[in-house]
Design an enzyme around this catalytic site. Structure first.
Site, PDB file in Angstrom:
ATOM      1  N   GLU A  97       7.891  33.678 -38.452  1.00 47.48           N
ATOM      2  CA  GLU A  97       7.491  32.974 -39.684  1.00 47.48           C
ATOM      3  C   GLU A  97       6.387  33.723 -40.393  1.00 47.48           C
ATOM      4  O   GLU A  97       5.575  34.397 -39.762  1.00 47.48           O
ATOM      5  CB  GLU A  97       6.976  31.571 -39.312  1.00 47.48           C
ATOM      6  CG  GLU A  97       8.056  30.511 -39.285  1.00 47.48           C
ATOM      7  CD  GLU A  97       8.458  30.032 -40.679  1.00 47.48           C
ATOM      8  OE1 GLU A  97       8.160  30.712 -41.684  1.00 47.48           O
ATOM      9  OE2 GLU A  97       9.075  28.963 -40.764  1.00 47.48           O
ATOM     10  N   ASP A  98       6.318  33.540 -41.702  1.00 49.57           N
ATOM     11  CA  ASP A  98       5.204  34.100 -42.468  1.00 49.57           C
ATOM     12  C   ASP A  98       3.947  33.253 -42.275  1.00 49.57           C
ATOM     13  O   ASP A  98       2.866  33.758 -42.000  1.00 49.57           O
ATOM     14  CB  ASP A  98       5.561  34.204 -43.954  1.00 49.57           C
ATOM     15  CG  ASP A  98       6.176  32.918 -44.522  1.00 49.57           C
ATOM     16  OD1 ASP A  98       6.451  31.957 -43.762  1.00 49.57           O
ATOM     17  OD2 ASP A  98       6.390  32.867 -45.748  1.00 49.57           O
ATOM     18  N   ASP A 101       2.012  25.842 -41.938  1.00 51.20           N
ATOM     19  CA  ASP A 101       1.034  24.996 -42.611  1.00 51.20           C
ATOM     20  C   ASP A 101       0.991  23.669 -41.853  1.00 51.20           C
ATOM     21  O   ASP A 101       0.403  23.579 -40.779  1.00 51.20           O
ATOM     22  CB  ASP A 101       1.483  24.876 -44.076  1.00 51.20           C
ATOM     23  CG  ASP A 101       0.498  24.152 -44.961  1.00 51.20           C
ATOM     24  OD1 ASP A 101      -0.690  24.148 -44.658  1.00 51.20           O
ATOM     25  OD2 ASP A 101       0.935  23.583 -45.980  1.00 51.20           O
ATOM     26  N   PHE A 150      -4.697  28.581 -50.436  1.00 52.89           N
ATOM     27  CA  PHE A 150      -3.360  29.011 -50.831  1.00 52.89           C
ATOM     28  C   PHE A 150      -3.350  30.530 -50.879  1.00 52.89           C
ATOM     29  O   PHE A 150      -4.184  31.139 -51.548  1.00 52.89           O
ATOM     30  CB  PHE A 150      -2.965  28.409 -52.174  1.00 52.89           C
ATOM     31  CG  PHE A 150      -1.530  28.703 -52.521  1.00 52.89           C
ATOM     32  CD1 PHE A 150      -0.499  28.048 -51.873  1.00 52.89           C
ATOM     33  CD2 PHE A 150      -1.213  29.671 -53.462  1.00 52.89           C
ATOM     34  CE1 PHE A 150       0.832  28.347 -52.142  1.00 52.89           C
ATOM     35  CE2 PHE A 150       0.119  29.974 -53.750  1.00 52.89           C
ATOM     36  CZ  PHE A 150       1.132  29.302 -53.091  1.00 52.89           C
ATOM     37  N   ARG A 163       5.313  38.575 -53.830  1.00 53.19           N
ATOM     38  CA  ARG A 163       5.743  38.877 -52.457  1.00 53.19           C
ATOM     39  C   ARG A 163       5.503  40.347 -52.118  1.00 53.19           C
ATOM     40  O   ARG A 163       5.341  40.698 -50.953  1.00 53.19           O
ATOM     41  CB  ARG A 163       7.237  38.574 -52.284  1.00 53.19           C
ATOM     42  CG  ARG A 163       7.604  37.095 -52.397  1.00 53.19           C
ATOM     43  CD  ARG A 163       9.032  36.893 -51.887  1.00 53.19           C
ATOM     44  NE  ARG A 163       9.623  35.636 -52.287  1.00 53.19           N
ATOM     45  CZ  ARG A 163       9.460  34.483 -51.633  1.00 53.19           C
ATOM     46  NH1 ARG A 163       8.694  34.440 -50.565  1.00 53.19           N
ATOM     47  NH2 ARG A 163      10.055  33.391 -52.063  1.00 53.19           N
TER      48      ARG A 163
HETATM   49  P1  IMP Z   1       4.974  23.512 -43.496  1.00 56.69           P
HETATM   50  O1  IMP Z   1       6.205  22.720 -43.229  1.00 56.69           O
HETATM   51  O2  IMP Z   1       3.910  22.674 -44.152  1.00 56.69           O
HETATM   52  O3  IMP Z   1       4.422  24.196 -42.257  1.00 56.69           O
HETATM   53  O4  IMP Z   1       5.378  24.572 -44.588  1.00 56.69           O
HETATM   54  C1  IMP Z   1       5.345  25.926 -44.369  1.00 56.69           C
HETATM   55  C2  IMP Z   1       5.962  26.647 -45.565  1.00 56.69           C
HETATM   56  O5  IMP Z   1       5.217  26.347 -46.761  1.00 56.69           O
HETATM   57  C3  IMP Z   1       5.846  28.143 -45.379  1.00 56.69           C
HETATM   58  O6  IMP Z   1       6.969  28.687 -44.725  1.00 56.69           O
HETATM   59  C4  IMP Z   1       5.683  28.643 -46.787  1.00 56.69           C
HETATM   60  O7  IMP Z   1       6.955  28.826 -47.370  1.00 56.69           O
HETATM   61  C5  IMP Z   1       4.982  27.520 -47.507  1.00 56.69           C
HETATM   62  N1  IMP Z   1       3.514  27.755 -47.580  1.00 56.69           N
HETATM   63  C6  IMP Z   1       2.549  27.062 -46.921  1.00 56.69           C
HETATM   64  N2  IMP Z   1       1.321  27.515 -47.233  1.00 56.69           N
HETATM   65  C7  IMP Z   1       1.515  28.524 -48.122  1.00 56.69           C
HETATM   66  C8  IMP Z   1       0.606  29.416 -48.829  1.00 56.69           C
HETATM   67  O8  IMP Z   1      -0.631  29.365 -48.708  1.00 56.69           O
HETATM   68  N3  IMP Z   1       1.191  30.331 -49.663  1.00 56.69           N
HETATM   69  C9  IMP Z   1       2.542  30.416 -49.821  1.00 56.69           C
HETATM   70  N4  IMP Z   1       3.418  29.616 -49.194  1.00 56.69           N
HETATM   71  C10 IMP Z   1       2.910  28.682 -48.346  1.00 56.69           C
HETATM   72 MG    MG Z   2       8.472  30.053 -44.734  1.00 57.21          MG
END
Ligand code: IMP
Ligand code: MG
Length: 203
Positions: A97-98, A101, A150, A163
């Site tokens: 994963e990148d 959150d 963010f 990106r």
């Molecule tokens: P989660 O379900 O809240 O963990 O969502 C994670 C997804 O939200 C990641 O795979 C990203 O696509 C997006 N995301 C969360 N934080 C960021 C950020 O700071 N920048 C860009 N994308 C984010």
């Molecule tokens: Mg993602």
């Protein structure tokens, strides 16, 4: 650098950490051949560098998902737009994963993948906003524990932009970026704004 964005991780920070993760993964999966699963599109830049830092035979596969609507943010339930090309039954799966959150999306995805009876399933993320975690997750490999900001760059986008920024910045003024989605384009086009090699992380 600008009041709109602060460098969190330089190209060099990322490169060094990715190499370390590659070594740890190589050690963990010694004598095995893992399948690295990446969720499009944010994770692909990290995946592309990470696989070249792993000295093992491996395979890669991709999934693409979309949220159902605003409500799905609270549950993590997503629609699979593109599934894996191959069966993962009996495989050692490493989800790459990148950023994690809340963890809701990933924990939903893991439940889908676990139902396919892989031999093992673990998670590697470049960034972990661990303070935001709602769904408990066991993350085996983490690049950096990321502040609750963010961030964009190195695969991470804001409305599909940025990106290709080779480093990661925290956005200083998100309201301004929503009003003007191209506000950070100077980072891509003006080489003078590039952080110098060796710059220490600012957070
Ligand atoms: P989660 O379900 O809240 O963990 O969502 C994670 C997804 O939200 C990641 O795979 C990203 O696509 C997006 N995301 C969360 N934080 C960021 C950020 O700071 N920048 C860009 N994308 C984010
Ligand atoms: Mg993602």
């Amino acid at each position: 650098m600008t009041d709109l964005a602060t460098v969190l991780y330089t190209e060099e920070d990322i490169h060094q950490r990715v190499r370390e993760l590659g070594r740890e993964i190589t050690e963990e999966y010694r004598d095995r051949s893992p399948v690295l699963v990446s969720v499009l599109k944010g994770g692909v830049v990290f995946l592309a560098d990470l696989i070249r830092a792993i000295d093992l035979p491996l395979r890669v596969d991709f999934m693409s998902i979309s949220r159902y609507g605003p409500g799905s943010h609270a549950t993590g339930v997503v629609r699979v737009l593109k599934d894996l090309d191959h069966d993962i039954g009996g495989d050692d799966v490493l989800v790459v994963e990148d950023i994690i959150d809340t963890g809701l999306t990933l924990s939903y995805l893991l439940s889908i993948l676990e139902a396919r009876d892989p031999r093992s399933i673990q998670v590697c993320t470049l960034l972990d906003k661990s303070v935001r975690r709602i769904a408990p997750l066991d993350v085996r490999f983490t690049g950096f524990d990321c502040p609750d900001r963010f961030v964009v760059g190195y695969g991470l986008d804001s409305g599909e932009r940025y990106r290709n920024l080779p480093y990661i910045v925290a956005v200083g003024d998100q309201a301004r970026l929503s009003r003007d989605p191209r506000a950070l384009e100077g980072l891509l086009t003006n080489p003078e704004l590039r952080p110098a090699a060796g710059t220490a992380p600012t957070a």
